[in-house]
Design a protein around this motif. Sequence first.
Motif, PDB file in Angstrom:
ATOM      1  N   LYS A 250       4.655   5.530 -12.434  1.00 53.66           N
ATOM      2  CA  LYS A 250       5.690   6.075 -11.575  1.00 53.66           C
ATOM      3  C   LYS A 250       5.860   5.283 -10.283  1.00 53.66           C
ATOM      4  CE  LYS A 250       4.588  10.742 -13.186  1.00 53.66           C
ATOM      5  NZ  LYS A 250       3.999  12.046 -12.804  1.00 53.66           N
ATOM      6  N   ALA A 251       4.950   4.343 -10.015  1.00 60.51           N
ATOM      7  CA  ALA A 251       5.002   3.598  -8.754  1.00 60.51           C
ATOM      8  C   ALA A 251       6.278   2.773  -8.680  1.00 60.51           C
ATOM      9  CB  ALA A 251       3.782   2.674  -8.648  1.00 60.51           C
ATOM     10  N   PRO A 252       6.952   2.785  -7.524  1.00 56.32           N
ATOM     11  CA  PRO A 252       8.168   1.995  -7.366  1.00 56.32           C
ATOM     12  C   PRO A 252       7.879   0.523  -7.611  1.00 56.32           C
ATOM     13  CG  PRO A 252       7.882   3.538  -5.552  1.00 56.32           C
ATOM     14  CD  PRO A 252       6.623   3.559  -6.327  1.00 56.32           C
ATOM     15  N   GLU A 253       8.842  -0.159  -8.143  1.00 59.63           N
ATOM     16  CA  GLU A 253       8.646  -1.569  -8.484  1.00 59.63           C
ATOM     17  C   GLU A 253       8.595  -2.406  -7.208  1.00 59.63           C
ATOM     18  OE1 GLU A 253      10.644  -5.084 -11.215  1.00 59.63           O
ATOM     19  OE2 GLU A 253      11.393  -3.018 -11.340  1.00 59.63           O
ATOM     20  N   THR A 274      -1.400  -0.489  -7.175  1.00 56.73           N
ATOM     21  CA  THR A 274      -0.208  -0.006  -7.873  1.00 56.73           C
ATOM     22  C   THR A 274       1.039  -0.788  -7.498  1.00 56.73           C
ATOM     23  OG1 THR A 274       0.386   1.596  -6.157  1.00 56.73           O
ATOM     24  CG2 THR A 274      -1.180   2.326  -7.857  1.00 56.73           C
ATOM     25  N   GLY A 275       1.052  -1.419  -6.311  1.00 53.71           N
ATOM     26  CA  GLY A 275       2.232  -2.141  -5.850  1.00 53.71           C
ATOM     27  C   GLY A 275       3.136  -1.300  -4.969  1.00 53.71           C
ATOM     28  N   GLN A 276       2.798  -0.034  -4.765  1.00 52.05           N
ATOM     29  CA  GLN A 276       3.617   0.801  -3.882  1.00 52.05           C
ATOM     30  C   GLN A 276       3.515   0.332  -2.442  1.00 52.05           C
ATOM     31  OE1 GLN A 276       3.850   4.887  -4.785  1.00 52.05           O
ATOM     32  NE2 GLN A 276       4.088   5.561  -2.681  1.00 52.05           N
ATOM     33  N   ALA A 277       2.393  -0.311  -2.108  1.00 46.72           N
ATOM     34  CA  ALA A 277       2.216  -0.961  -0.816  1.00 46.72           C
ATOM     35  C   ALA A 277       1.524  -2.293  -1.066  1.00 46.72           C
ATOM     36  CB  ALA A 277       1.387  -0.099   0.120  1.00 46.72           C
ATOM     37  N   VAL A 278       1.835  -3.281  -0.235  1.00 44.26           N
ATOM     38  CA  VAL A 278       1.258  -4.610  -0.400  1.00 44.26           C
ATOM     39  C   VAL A 278       0.788  -5.124   0.948  1.00 44.26           C
ATOM     40  CG1 VAL A 278       1.724  -7.018  -1.014  1.00 44.26           C
ATOM     41  CG2 VAL A 278       2.676  -5.175  -2.402  1.00 44.26           C
ATOM     42  N   ARG A 303       3.220  -3.776   3.831  1.00 42.89           N
ATOM     43  CA  ARG A 303       4.618  -3.433   3.583  1.00 42.89           C
ATOM     44  C   ARG A 303       4.686  -2.414   2.446  1.00 42.89           C
ATOM     45  NH1 ARG A 303       6.765  -8.268   2.728  1.00 42.89           N
ATOM     46  NH2 ARG A 303       7.272  -8.511   4.933  1.00 42.89           N
ATOM     47  N   PHE A 304       5.520  -1.382   2.633  1.00 47.97           N
ATOM     48  CA  PHE A 304       5.624  -0.296   1.661  1.00 47.97           C
ATOM     49  C   PHE A 304       6.911  -0.419   0.848  1.00 47.97           C
ATOM     50  CE2 PHE A 304       2.441   1.147   4.517  1.00 47.97           C
ATOM     51  CZ  PHE A 304       1.611   1.983   3.770  1.00 47.97           C
ATOM     52  N   TYR A 305       6.774  -0.196  -0.473  1.00 52.37           N
ATOM     53  CA  TYR A 305       7.912  -0.285  -1.384  1.00 52.37           C
ATOM     54  C   TYR A 305       8.292   1.085  -1.950  1.00 52.37           C
ATOM     55  CZ  TYR A 305       7.404  -5.282  -1.015  1.00 52.37           C
ATOM     56  OH  TYR A 305       7.350  -6.554  -0.522  1.00 52.37           O
ATOM     57  N   GLY A 306       7.681   2.122  -1.418  1.00 55.79           N
ATOM     58  CA  GLY A 306       8.029   3.482  -1.792  1.00 55.79           C
ATOM     59  C   GLY A 306       7.615   4.424  -0.679  1.00 55.79           C
ATOM     60  N   VAL A 340       5.217   7.140   5.747  1.00 50.62           N
ATOM     61  CA  VAL A 340       5.888   5.845   5.764  1.00 50.62           C
ATOM     62  C   VAL A 340       7.030   5.825   4.749  1.00 50.62           C
ATOM     63  CG1 VAL A 340       5.564   3.344   5.596  1.00 50.62           C
ATOM     64  CG2 VAL A 340       3.672   4.795   6.355  1.00 50.62           C
ATOM     65  N   LYS A 341       8.160   5.260   5.160  1.00 51.32           N
ATOM     66  CA  LYS A 341       9.321   5.139   4.294  1.00 51.32           C
ATOM     67  C   LYS A 341       9.325   3.793   3.572  1.00 51.32           C
ATOM     68  CE  LYS A 341      11.189   9.079   5.519  1.00 51.32           C
ATOM     69  NZ  LYS A 341      11.298  10.202   4.546  1.00 51.32           N
ATOM     70  N   ALA A 342       9.982   3.749   2.435  1.00 52.56           N
ATOM     71  CA  ALA A 342      10.123   2.498   1.702  1.00 52.56           C
ATOM     72  C   ALA A 342      10.820   1.462   2.582  1.00 52.56           C
ATOM     73  CB  ALA A 342      10.935   2.726   0.429  1.00 52.56           C
TER      74      ALA A 342
END
Length: 424
Positions: A250-253, A274-278, A303-306, A340-342
């Motif tokens: 379910k993690a955002p791409e 998971t890649g939701q944050a990098v 950096r957050f992607y979700g 935190v927002k995407a």
Amino acid sequence: MMNAIEVNHITKVYPLYARKSHRVKEAFCFGKKCLHDDFKALDDVSFTVEQGKTVGIIGTNGSGKSTMLKIITGVLTQTAGEVITHGRISSLLELGAGFHPEYSGIENLYINGIMMGFDREEMKKKIPEIVAFSEIGDYVNQPVKNYSSGMFVRLAFSLAIHVEPEILIVDEALSVGDVFFQAKCYEKMAALKAAGTTILLVTHDMGAVMNYCDKVIIINDGHYIAEGSAGDMVDAYKKILAQDPDDHAKAPEGPVMGDGIEDKVGDKADIYGTGQAVITDFAVDAGAEVTCGETFTVTMKVRFYGDTEYPIFALTIRDEDGVEITGTNTMYAGCEPLSVKAGEEVQVTFRQRAMMHPGKYYLAFGCTRFAADHLEVLCRIYDASTLVVTEGIKTRDDKAEGESRIGLFDPESRMEVYTQESSL
């Protein structure tokens, strides 16, 4: 080098019945009707243990580790496969195994010794040393059923190491004892290893794995996963603990782990999540070298992607052997939780003193969160960069002091010794 233990394609299957009556009904069907489901505690597991080595087996609860040790020691019979051992085996499995509760400690020592091939006279010579090591005193003459778990482990471990084992197998039992007895046991195991004894150890104590094991094997959900150095396998095991396939799906791409940071990390770096944050950047304000006792700052950017509720940011410092010597995170420190927002980027600063002894260390960074009842790793980088701690400029006396230090950190001890006239 010759192998002390050879595990070849071991499978262990248990029949699971929905009701107790189904077992009886199935027996009277004479194979015509199956009323059970097969559960594979171990599924085609193979590995070897070289003579004189200390090998750890790690894995999550219920992964089949203890079942494997019971098969190796002959307590259980495998469904398929074979185990070949070379040498006298002494084992310390689950609490209570091998001791009769109604008999005294002394009686149990004689019985177990005879089962291992020693006659009564040989055990009579060994028992004083066994009892002395166990430190349970006169309780050795009491029935084992009256023992505390700690007393039992003391006597059982003392027996296991004093019957001249060529292979010593220990399953988690040392976690029951107090820290002083644990230290005594590990010291004795080190002496046995130096004398050529092969040791197979199952434990959840990753510190013990890092400090004592020449090789580590991971078993998970009944399957052989991997084997290798303690540091690499402990890192791999932590990845297994962090896995949650449903949440990962379910993690955002986001970008592939490591994108944009490859040039900064060292050759040993291990990146996953998971890649939701990098983690996009990190830096040490003092560079790659600090003086012992110096205050320095470590900064990381994520950096957050979700959209992410309450992320936790962590810094860990490990020594060259991979042992985590210190670490902290924003949850432990009581920092105000973030939402935190995407698309947003967060910068975190860690400020601390270099109280470690001079040497080479590795920094690890992490961004995690609690999802339901488990910890989810959004991004983690092990051994991202090195940190060299130097002695600094000291006087001749201070240098002499520093050369005699032991342990992991420098408490900046200063000693004064003086004599005083007695008032007697």
